[in-house]
Structure formats: structure tokens, C-alpha cells
Design a protein around this motif. Structure first.
Motif, PDB file in Angstrom:
ATOM      1  N   GLN A  63       0.902  -1.216   0.035  1.00  0.00           N
ATOM      2  CA  GLN A  63      -0.086  -0.053  -0.024  1.00  0.00           C
ATOM      3  C   GLN A  63       0.957   1.373  -0.044  1.00  0.00           C
ATOM      4  O   GLN A  63       2.077   1.194   0.306  1.00  0.00           O
ATOM      5  CB  GLN A  63      -0.808  -0.216   1.320  1.00  0.00           C
ATOM      6  CG  GLN A  63      -1.791  -1.062   1.017  1.00  0.00           C
ATOM      7  CD  GLN A  63      -2.797  -1.025   2.489  1.00  0.00           C
ATOM      8  OE1 GLN A  63      -2.535  -0.517   3.471  1.00  0.00           O
ATOM      9  NE2 GLN A  63      -4.078  -1.372   2.226  1.00  0.00           N
ATOM     10  N   GLN A  64       0.204   2.415  -0.400  1.00  0.00           N
ATOM     11  CA  GLN A  64       0.953   3.492  -0.531  1.00  0.00           C
ATOM     12  C   GLN A  64       0.114   4.732  -0.032  1.00  0.00           C
ATOM     13  O   GLN A  64      -1.108   4.526  -0.004  1.00  0.00           O
ATOM     14  CB  GLN A  64       1.459   3.746  -2.113  1.00  0.00           C
ATOM     15  CG  GLN A  64       2.137   5.205  -2.087  1.00  0.00           C
ATOM     16  CD  GLN A  64       2.379   5.322  -3.697  1.00  0.00           C
ATOM     17  OE1 GLN A  64       3.178   4.543  -4.360  1.00  0.00           O
ATOM     18  NE2 GLN A  64       1.701   6.343  -4.588  1.00  0.00           N
ATOM     19  N   GLN A  65       0.685   5.846   0.532  1.00  0.00           N
ATOM     20  CA  GLN A  65       0.259   6.764   0.956  1.00  0.00           C
ATOM     21  C   GLN A  65       0.858   7.952   0.923  1.00  0.00           C
ATOM     22  O   GLN A  65       2.213   8.006   1.093  1.00  0.00           O
ATOM     23  CB  GLN A  65      -0.284   6.841   2.639  1.00  0.00           C
ATOM     24  CG  GLN A  65      -1.049   7.652   3.398  1.00  0.00           C
ATOM     25  CD  GLN A  65      -1.070   7.424   4.698  1.00  0.00           C
ATOM     26  OE1 GLN A  65      -0.130   7.328   5.553  1.00  0.00           O
ATOM     27  NE2 GLN A  65      -2.333   7.928   5.061  1.00  0.00           N
ATOM     28  N   VAL A  66       0.409   9.310   0.597  1.00  0.00           N
ATOM     29  CA  VAL A  66       1.177  10.285   0.536  1.00  0.00           C
ATOM     30  C   VAL A  66       0.991  11.385   1.589  1.00  0.00           C
ATOM     31  O   VAL A  66      -0.123  11.452   1.824  1.00  0.00           O
ATOM     32  CB  VAL A  66       0.800  11.169  -0.875  1.00  0.00           C
ATOM     33  CG1 VAL A  66       1.401  12.529  -1.056  1.00  0.00           C
ATOM     34  CG2 VAL A  66       1.040  10.308  -2.101  1.00  0.00           C
ATOM     35  N   THR A  67       2.097  11.841   2.045  1.00  0.00           N
ATOM     36  CA  THR A  67       1.877  12.608   3.171  1.00  0.00           C
ATOM     37  C   THR A  67       2.632  14.389   2.892  1.00  0.00           C
ATOM     38  O   THR A  67       3.885  14.083   2.297  1.00  0.00           O
ATOM     39  CB  THR A  67       2.527  12.172   4.588  1.00  0.00           C
ATOM     40  OG1 THR A  67       2.036  10.841   4.957  1.00  0.00           O
ATOM     41  CG2 THR A  67       2.686  13.209   5.650  1.00  0.00           C
TER      42      THR A  67
ATOM     43  N   GLY B  55      -1.529  17.687   5.602  1.00  0.00           N
ATOM     44  CA  GLY B  55      -2.361  16.183   5.573  1.00  0.00           C
ATOM     45  C   GLY B  55      -1.920  15.124   5.085  1.00  0.00           C
ATOM     46  O   GLY B  55      -0.819  15.077   4.479  1.00  0.00           O
ATOM     47  N   CYS B  56      -2.625  14.007   4.992  1.00  0.00           N
ATOM     48  CA  CYS B  56      -2.371  12.895   4.457  1.00  0.00           C
ATOM     49  C   CYS B  56      -3.562  12.189   3.365  1.00  0.00           C
ATOM     50  O   CYS B  56      -4.451  12.420   3.577  1.00  0.00           O
ATOM     51  CB  CYS B  56      -2.042  11.670   5.321  1.00  0.00           C
ATOM     52  SG  CYS B  56      -0.785  12.053   6.424  1.00  0.00           S
ATOM     53  N   SER B  57      -3.114  11.478   2.327  1.00  0.00           N
ATOM     54  CA  SER B  57      -3.938  10.987   1.509  1.00  0.00           C
ATOM     55  C   SER B  57      -4.555   9.736   1.910  1.00  0.00           C
ATOM     56  O   SER B  57      -3.883   9.053   3.106  1.00  0.00           O
ATOM     57  CB  SER B  57      -3.356  10.983   0.106  1.00  0.00           C
ATOM     58  OG  SER B  57      -2.516   9.648   0.110  1.00  0.00           O
ATOM     59  N   GLY B  58      -5.598   9.155   1.450  1.00  0.00           N
ATOM     60  CA  GLY B  58      -5.841   7.571   2.114  1.00  0.00           C
ATOM     61  C   GLY B  58      -4.999   6.657   1.411  1.00  0.00           C
ATOM     62  O   GLY B  58      -4.014   6.980   0.678  1.00  0.00           O
ATOM     63  N   TRP B  59      -4.870   5.727   2.150  1.00  0.00           N
ATOM     64  CA  TRP B  59      -3.869   4.301   1.522  1.00  0.00           C
ATOM     65  C   TRP B  59      -4.733   3.693   0.401  1.00  0.00           C
ATOM     66  O   TRP B  59      -5.742   3.657  -0.026  1.00  0.00           O
ATOM     67  CB  TRP B  59      -4.002   3.198   2.730  1.00  0.00           C
ATOM     68  CG  TRP B  59      -3.281   3.654   3.794  1.00  0.00           C
ATOM     69  CD1 TRP B  59      -3.549   4.125   5.157  1.00  0.00           C
ATOM     70  CD2 TRP B  59      -1.863   3.428   4.004  1.00  0.00           C
ATOM     71  NE1 TRP B  59      -2.838   4.265   5.837  1.00  0.00           N
ATOM     72  CE2 TRP B  59      -1.573   4.105   5.255  1.00  0.00           C
ATOM     73  CE3 TRP B  59      -0.753   3.102   3.142  1.00  0.00           C
ATOM     74  CZ2 TRP B  59      -0.219   4.219   5.736  1.00  0.00           C
ATOM     75  CZ3 TRP B  59       0.425   3.335   3.402  1.00  0.00           C
ATOM     76  CH2 TRP B  59       0.771   3.781   4.924  1.00  0.00           C
ATOM     77  N   ILE B  60      -3.817   3.529  -0.624  1.00  0.00           N
ATOM     78  CA  ILE B  60      -3.999   2.975  -2.178  1.00  0.00           C
ATOM     79  C   ILE B  60      -3.344   1.527  -1.923  1.00  0.00           C
ATOM     80  O   ILE B  60      -2.327   1.719  -1.718  1.00  0.00           O
ATOM     81  CB  ILE B  60      -4.000   3.874  -3.346  1.00  0.00           C
ATOM     82  CG1 ILE B  60      -2.519   4.133  -3.397  1.00  0.00           C
ATOM     83  CG2 ILE B  60      -4.847   4.981  -3.115  1.00  0.00           C
ATOM     84  CD1 ILE B  60      -2.326   5.018  -4.689  1.00  0.00           C
TER      85      ILE B  60
END
Length: 68
Positions: free
Chosen positions: A44-48, A52-57
Motif C-alpha cells: 500500500q502507498q500513502q502520500v503525506t 495532511g495525508c491521503s488515503g491508503w491505496i
């Protein structure tokens, strides 16, 4: 003459199923196959960013870059 080849994204195009089949064909130990499968699938990947943070994809084809 010179040839320049950019392999920076080469590992992103590897089919994990084919990789595991090839490793099985070459008689890799079951524990090694489990390790490779867990390392290269279901990632999984998340952008911070500071706000804030994105959701996990879910990533479907990936070998983590910069790993040995």
C-alpha cells in the motif's frame, strides 16, 4: 556509437505471478518464495504533506525502489 537505456522503472512492470513461477521453476526454497511474495505483493502507498495525508491505496505491480 552509444546506447543509453533507462531502467529506472523496469521493476514496476514485472508480473509478480510470473516472477514467482520462475523462482519455483528454478527450485527456490518455499521460505524464499513466501518472503518474495510477501515483499512484492499487497503493498500500500500513502502520500503525506505538511497539511495532511491521503488515503491508503493498493499497489498491484511494484518492487520497492531503492531496495537491495
Amino acid at each position: 556509437a552509444a546506447a543509453f537505456i533507462d531502467l529506472s522503472k523496469a521493476f514496476d512492470s514485472i508480473s509478480q505471478n510470473i516472477l514467482l513461477q520462475k523462482l519455483t521453476l528454478f527450485k527456490f526454497d518455499d521460505n524464499a518464495l513466501i518472503m518474495v511474495e510477501s515483499f512484492s505483493t499487497k503493498r500500500q502507498q500513502q502520500v503525506t504533506i505538511p497539511s495532511g495525508c491521503s488515503g491508503w491505496i493498493q499497489l498491484y505491480q511494484c518492487v520497492p525502489q531503492g531496495t537491495v
